[in-house]
Every structure is written in C-alpha cells, then in structure tokens.
Design an enzyme around this catalytic site. Structure first.
Site, PDB file in Angstrom:
ATOM      1  N   CYS A 191       0.813  -1.217   0.000  1.00 47.87           N
ATOM      2  CA  CYS A 191       0.000   0.000   0.000  1.00 47.87           C
ATOM      3  C   CYS A 191       0.847   1.268   0.000  1.00 47.87           C
ATOM      4  CB  CYS A 191      -0.933  -0.003   1.208  1.00 47.87           C
ATOM      5  SG  CYS A 191      -2.275  -1.186   1.045  1.00 47.87           S
ATOM      6  N   GLU A 192       1.826   1.343   0.837  1.00 43.13           N
ATOM      7  CA  GLU A 192       2.655   2.539   0.961  1.00 43.13           C
ATOM      8  C   GLU A 192       4.126   2.170   0.861  1.00 43.13           C
ATOM      9  OE1 GLU A 192       1.226   5.384   0.953  1.00 43.13           O
ATOM     10  OE2 GLU A 192      -0.811   4.680   1.371  1.00 43.13           O
ATOM     11  N   TYR A 242      -2.979  -6.462   3.514  1.00 45.56           N
ATOM     12  CA  TYR A 242      -2.489  -6.781   2.182  1.00 45.56           C
ATOM     13  C   TYR A 242      -3.183  -8.003   1.603  1.00 45.56           C
ATOM     14  CZ  TYR A 242       0.797  -3.449   3.816  1.00 45.56           C
ATOM     15  OH  TYR A 242       1.340  -2.317   4.327  1.00 45.56           O
TER      16      TYR A 242
END
Length: 79
Positions: free
Chosen positions: A6-7, A36
């Site tokens: 995600c990041e 995730y």
C-alpha cells in the site's frame, strides 16, 4: 520483508530470518498479511489485488489469480 504494498514504507516483517538461497524475484508465501490480503486490497496506487493460493501437503493450487494492470485498465471506458 518489503515489497510493493500500500505505501512505500510498509513492511511485512522486520528482522525475519530467510533461507540463504532466496534471490530477488523469488516468490515468498506469507500466511497472514493483514491489510495486504484480498479482502481489503485497494487499487488506488495501481497495485493489483493479490492472488489467493491454497497449499496442502506441499501442493499449491491457485484459487484466485493476481489482478493485472490490464484487468484494472479494462474497466476504464474513456471519455
């Protein structure tokens, strides 16, 4: 263990001991990955949803294939 999640700063495990024969590009199964996982995967950063694989007695079976960029783009109807 880090990767495209995600990041940029996300990691799945810190200080994890891995076998010496792991190389870049190898696939690594993670049984529990929290956000995730498929159930709350997000496509806002064009990272496709992950595959779902069942493993029993050392045999892996694909249940849901990984979402590709073509899958994501196929929903775009243009202007």
């Amino acid at each position: 263990m880090v990767g495209r999640h995600c990041e940029a700063g996300d990691l799945l495990a810190a200080d994890a001991e891995l076998p010496a024969d792991i190389h870049p590009g190898d696939k690594l199964a993670v049984p529990v990955a929290g956000a995730y996982h498929l159930s709350i995967a997000s496509g806002y950063n064009l990272v496709g949803r992950p595959p779902v694989v069942a493993v029993r007695d050392g045999i892996a079976r694909l249940l849901v294939r990984r979402e590709s960029l073509d899958d994501i783009r196929s929903r775009d109807v243009g202007l």
